[in-house]
Design a protein around this motif. Sequence first.
Motif, mmCIF file in Angstrom:
data_model
loop_
_atom_site.group_PDB
_atom_site.id
_atom_site.type_symbol
_atom_site.label_atom_id
_atom_site.label_comp_id
_atom_site.label_asym_id
_atom_site.label_seq_id
_atom_site.Cartn_x
_atom_site.Cartn_y
_atom_site.Cartn_z
ATOM 1 N N ARG A 38 0.913 -100.598 2.851
ATOM 2 C CA ARG A 38 0.658 -101.659 1.871
ATOM 3 C C ARG A 38 1.328 -102.958 2.296
ATOM 4 O O ARG A 38 2.499 -103.000 2.644
ATOM 5 N N THR A 61 -12.099 -103.684 -1.473
ATOM 6 C CA THR A 61 -10.676 -104.000 -1.547
ATOM 7 C C THR A 61 -10.308 -104.424 -2.971
ATOM 8 O O THR A 61 -11.162 -104.890 -3.724
ATOM 9 N N ARG A 138 -8.707 -107.686 3.170
ATOM 10 C CA ARG A 138 -7.835 -107.774 2.004
ATOM 11 C C ARG A 138 -7.855 -109.189 1.412
ATOM 12 O O ARG A 138 -7.863 -110.180 2.149
ATOM 13 N N GLU A 142 -2.750 -109.329 -1.787
ATOM 14 C CA GLU A 142 -2.740 -108.250 -0.788
ATOM 15 C C GLU A 142 -3.060 -108.788 0.599
ATOM 16 O O GLU A 142 -2.577 -108.268 1.606
ATOM 17 N N GLY A 143 -3.886 -109.830 0.669
ATOM 18 C CA GLY A 143 -4.313 -110.348 1.967
ATOM 19 C C GLY A 143 -3.665 -111.641 2.391
ATOM 20 O O GLY A 143 -3.607 -111.952 3.589
ATOM 21 N N ASP A 158 -6.923 -108.464 9.250
ATOM 22 C CA ASP A 158 -7.989 -107.486 8.988
ATOM 23 C C ASP A 158 -9.277 -107.910 9.685
ATOM 24 O O ASP A 158 -9.970 -107.085 10.302
#
Length: 496
Positions: A38, A61, A138, A142-143, A158
Motif C-alpha cells: 500500500r 482502483t 492508482r 493512493e496514487g 503505475d
Amino acid sequence: MHAPRVTVRGGELEGRTVGGVTAFLGVPYAAAPFGANRMRPPQPVEPWTGVRKATEYGPTTPKGDYPPQYQPLFPEVVIPGDECLNLNIWTPDPGASGLPVLVWIHGGSFMNGSGSVGAYDGSAFARDGVVCVTINYRLSAEGFLYVGDDVANLGLLDQIAALRWVRENIAAFGGDPDRVTVAGESAGAMSVTTLLSMPLAEGLFSQAIAQSGAAAHTLTADEGRTVAKYLAEALGVPPTREAIRDVPLDTLVQAASDLVTEVQTAADPAKWGRIAASLLPFAPVVDGSVLPAHPLEAIAAGQGGDVRLLIGSNRDEARLFLVAPNAIDFIDDATLDAGAGAYGLTLDALDVYRGNRPGDSPGDVLAAVVSDWFFRIPGLRIAEARAAAGTAPTWVYRFDRPNIPDNHGFGSSHAAEIPFVFDTINREELRPLIGDNPSQAVADAAHAAWVSFITDGDPGWAPYTVPGRPTGVITEKVEEVADPSGDEREVWDGIR
C-alpha cells in the motif's frame, strides 16, 4: 465466440473472440497495491498456475464519485477486488506479429475513471489493425499523495509499470513493442506529456497522443505537501505517509473526494494558491526524482525529443464545467470581466474574444477564455517548445464537434471527442454528453486520423511549425488550417 489462449510472463491467459476481435480483459500488470504494497511503488505480478480467464473487466482502483453534476455524463465503473492494477487488450489477431499498439491512459482529474469505461472499448482500433490496451492506475491520495518522503507519483509509476508490461508481453497479442503509442485524455493527457518529460519512461513508447491536457498541470513539492497537510487535517492525523496509510481506505477515499469537491466548487485562493485555478489537488508532483523537473522545462530542453507527438484540444472545452452545473446562463458581463481578469487577461484582450463572438452571451465568451487557458494554450506551449528544440515532429489538432445545439448545449466540450476517436458513439450511456444523434462521419474522420498516426506516424496534415502553425481541424472531415483563432492565441503571450 471462441476462447484463444496466450502466454505472458505471469502465466497463461484465456480471452474471447467476438466479431473478429479478440479481447483479454482484467490482466494484472502489477501486484495488488494493498497490505505491504500500500502506497508503495508497484511490485511485480505474482505468477499464477493453470489458465487464468481474462474474459471480464478486472477490479477498479479505489475512487470516489464524480461531483453530482458530472455523474450523468461520465458513467463510472466500480468493480471490487484487490488486483486493480490491471489492463485490457483488444487485438485483431493474437497470432499476428508487428502490429502497432495503442496504450490508453484514462482521464478523470486523477480522481476517477478506469480502463473499463465503455467509451474506451478498443474493438474499433483492433478492427482497423491496432492492438489497443487500456490501463488502470492508482488515483487520488493512493496514487499522488506527496508528503516529502522518498515516495512520489505512484500513479505515474503505475503507468510506467504498465508500459513496461506492454513492452515485455505485447508480442504475445500480435503487437510490436517498438511501435507503441501512449495516449490519454484530460488527466490522461497530462500524464502523457509528463511521461514524455521523464527519463524513467524513455524507450517505452515511440509516439504519444495528448487529448485536452498538457504539462502545465503539475504541482511543486511545496504544493504537494500543502495538499497532504489539508488532507491530514481532514483525517485528524499527522501529515505522514504512515499515518495517512493507516486510515481505513474508504475514509481516505471520501476525505480526498471532499477535498477535491472543495477545490473545484469553492476554493479559497488564499488557502489553495495556484491549485484554486488548476482545480487539481492530486496531480503529478515535481519531486526531483521520479519527476526531476517541470515537464515543460524538460521538454524544452529536448527530453522525449525522439517521440512523435499528436496534441490538441476541443473547441468548447470549458462548456462542460459551465453547462453541467447550469451556471453558464447566470454569468453577466461583470462576472465575465472578473473571471477573465483572474486568468490574467486585460479588458482589451477580453475584447478580442467578445469581438469574435457577436451576439454570444457572457457565459459563452467566458467558456472560450477558460477553454484556452486550461487546455488549448498549455498544449500549444508543448508544441512550440518541441518545435524550438528541433525534436521529432509534433502535430496539433482542434476538435470542433458536436455543435452546441446538438448535444444539450455542451458542444465540443471537454471529453466529447473520446467516443468519436474510439468510434464508440453508438453506446447509449454516452448520449448525455455527445447528443442523441452523434455523427458517424465525425467518428470516421477522427478515428481514421488516430489510426493513421498510430499506424504510420502521420495523422494526415502538416506537422506544427512556427510561425505557420498548421492545425488539423476535425469536423465531418479533417481540414488543415493555419493558426486557427490566432488572434486569441496571441493574447496569452507572456500570461500562460
